[in-house]
Write a protein that holds these residues in place. Structure first.
Motif, PDB file in Angstrom:
ATOM      1  N   TYR A  20       0.796  -1.225   0.000  1.00 53.19           N
ATOM      2  CA  TYR A  20       0.000   0.000   0.000  1.00 53.19           C
ATOM      3  C   TYR A  20       0.835   1.285   0.000  1.00 53.19           C
ATOM      4  O   TYR A  20       0.562   2.204  -0.783  1.00 53.19           O
ATOM      5  CB  TYR A  20      -0.962  -0.014   1.186  1.00 53.19           C
ATOM      6  N   THR A  73       0.364   4.483  -6.007  1.00 49.91           N
ATOM      7  CA  THR A  73      -0.007   5.859  -6.333  1.00 49.91           C
ATOM      8  C   THR A  73      -1.345   6.178  -5.680  1.00 49.91           C
ATOM      9  O   THR A  73      -2.040   5.282  -5.166  1.00 49.91           O
ATOM     10  CB  THR A  73      -0.127   6.041  -7.846  1.00 49.91           C
ATOM     11  N   LYS A  74      -1.718   7.452  -5.701  1.00 46.23           N
ATOM     12  CA  LYS A  74      -2.990   7.851  -5.105  1.00 46.23           C
ATOM     13  C   LYS A  74      -4.151   7.110  -5.757  1.00 46.23           C
ATOM     14  O   LYS A  74      -5.078   6.651  -5.077  1.00 46.23           O
ATOM     15  CB  LYS A  74      -3.175   9.361  -5.246  1.00 46.23           C
ATOM     16  N   LYS A  75      -4.134   6.979  -7.078  1.00 53.39           N
ATOM     17  CA  LYS A  75      -5.195   6.280  -7.800  1.00 53.39           C
ATOM     18  C   LYS A  75      -5.212   4.806  -7.428  1.00 53.39           C
ATOM     19  O   LYS A  75      -6.278   4.204  -7.201  1.00 53.39           O
ATOM     20  CB  LYS A  75      -4.999   6.435  -9.310  1.00 53.39           C
ATOM     21  N   LYS A  83      -4.133   3.502  -4.683  1.00 52.44           N
ATOM     22  CA  LYS A  83      -4.600   3.369  -3.307  1.00 52.44           C
ATOM     23  C   LYS A  83      -6.128   3.384  -3.251  1.00 52.44           C
ATOM     24  O   LYS A  83      -6.741   2.688  -2.436  1.00 52.44           O
ATOM     25  CB  LYS A  83      -4.023   4.485  -2.433  1.00 52.44           C
ATOM     26  N   GLY A  84      -6.748   4.181  -4.127  1.00 52.66           N
ATOM     27  CA  GLY A  84      -8.206   4.194  -4.197  1.00 52.66           C
ATOM     28  C   GLY A  84      -8.750   2.836  -4.613  1.00 52.66           C
ATOM     29  O   GLY A  84      -9.754   2.357  -4.070  1.00 52.66           O
ATOM     30  N   ASP A 111      -8.194   0.456  -1.701  1.00 52.85           N
ATOM     31  CA  ASP A 111      -9.176   0.696  -0.639  1.00 52.85           C
ATOM     32  C   ASP A 111     -10.481  -0.028  -0.939  1.00 52.85           C
ATOM     33  O   ASP A 111     -11.086  -0.643  -0.053  1.00 52.85           O
ATOM     34  CB  ASP A 111      -9.440   2.193  -0.472  1.00 52.85           C
TER      35      ASP A 111
END
Length: 280
Positions: free
Chosen positions: A11, A15-17, A19-20, A23
């Protein structure tokens, strides 16, 4: 290491994307068994290419491999949380007098459960359920473990009346996914849901509800996993001293349901002849 632990370990490097996406997968692990790439793309607001790159990032060569790893995780959780188990009472005894007294007590409890069911019986619920069945082009019955006995019995009764009824074993995740994807207007889903509740049942019921088809659930409680996604409930208590579930009241409900269908579909003058055509 299971797929969820691998995602957790990786995790911080996502990247931010990504991680989405991670999640969503970690919050809905059982959903991944029944979701398509296009549906996951919609749920995570990610392109299919982004999802495929995410799969590679966490060590899966394809989306199919990702789904297979989540199926393995789900099967592990099913074995852990939904496996049948039995708990003999603390006062169990091999002495004949104690055994006979215990069996008498169990019999009385079964009789009391039937009496309570009869006292609060609402025939409108059976009539409404029968009405949903009559309007259906195809009927898919989902069950697992001991509930498959109930599902098989219901499917047999429905076929006697020429309904297109199919029993699906919830333990077969691939077949369950296939049937969920086939649901369309004119279909009816019937779930059996009793303790120990099947681990992915809530997710499966939600997927069925998302298709817009009506859902009839035969269960012991309005808080059971499939209940909140159902359009119609038939409730009965099933707990016993020796086992998680007695089939006495569920079978009573199925007999009432099948009887209602015969009343609706077979004229009174033909019922004796109809009965003679049936096997034992």
């Amino acid at each position: 290491m299971d797929i969820l632990q691998r995602i957790r370990d990786m995790y911080p490097a996502l990247t931010k994307k990504q991680k989405g996406i991670a999640d969503y997968l970690m919050e809905n692990p059982e959903d991944v068994c029944y979701i398509t790439l296009a549906q996951l793309s919609q749920q995570t607001a990610s392109s299919e290419l982004t999802l495929l790159r995410f799969c590679e990032k966490i060590g899966c060569s394809s989306f199919l491999e990702l789904k297979n790893e989540f199926r393995e995780y789900t099967q592990h959780m099913i074995r852990l949380l939904s496996a049948p188990a039995y708990f003999p009472p603390e006062n169990a005894s091999c002495e004949r007098s104690a055994k006979e007294a215990l069996l008498t007590d169990i019999c009385r409890q079964e009789a009391a459960a039937v009496a309570d069911f009869s006292a609060s019986f609402n025939p409108e619920s059976i009539v409404a359920a029968a009405g949903k069945i009559k309007k259906s082009r195809r009927i898919f019955i989902f069950a697992h473990d001991i509930s498959k006995i109930l599902g098989d019995f219901l499917a047999a009764r429905l076929r006697l009346l020429y309904f297109n009824a199919t029993l699906i074993d919830l333990d077969d995740l691939a077949e369950t996914q296939n049937r969920l994807q086939q649901l369309c207007e004119g279909d009816l889903v019937i779930f059996f849901s009793f303790p120990k509740y099947y681990y992915p049942m809530g997710s499966i019921a939600r997927k069925a509800a998302d298709t817009g088809v009506p859902i009839l659930t035969i269960t012991d409680s309005i808080s059971s996993p499939a209940a909140e996604h159902s359009t119609h409930l038939l409730l009965c208590q099933t707990s016993t001293k020796m086992f998680y579930n007695s089939l006495t009241l569920p079978m009573t409900i199925l007999n009432l349901l099948a009887s209602c269908l015969v009343i609706d579909m077979v004229p009174e003058s033909e019922r004796k002849d109809f009965k003679k055509t049936l096997s034992s």
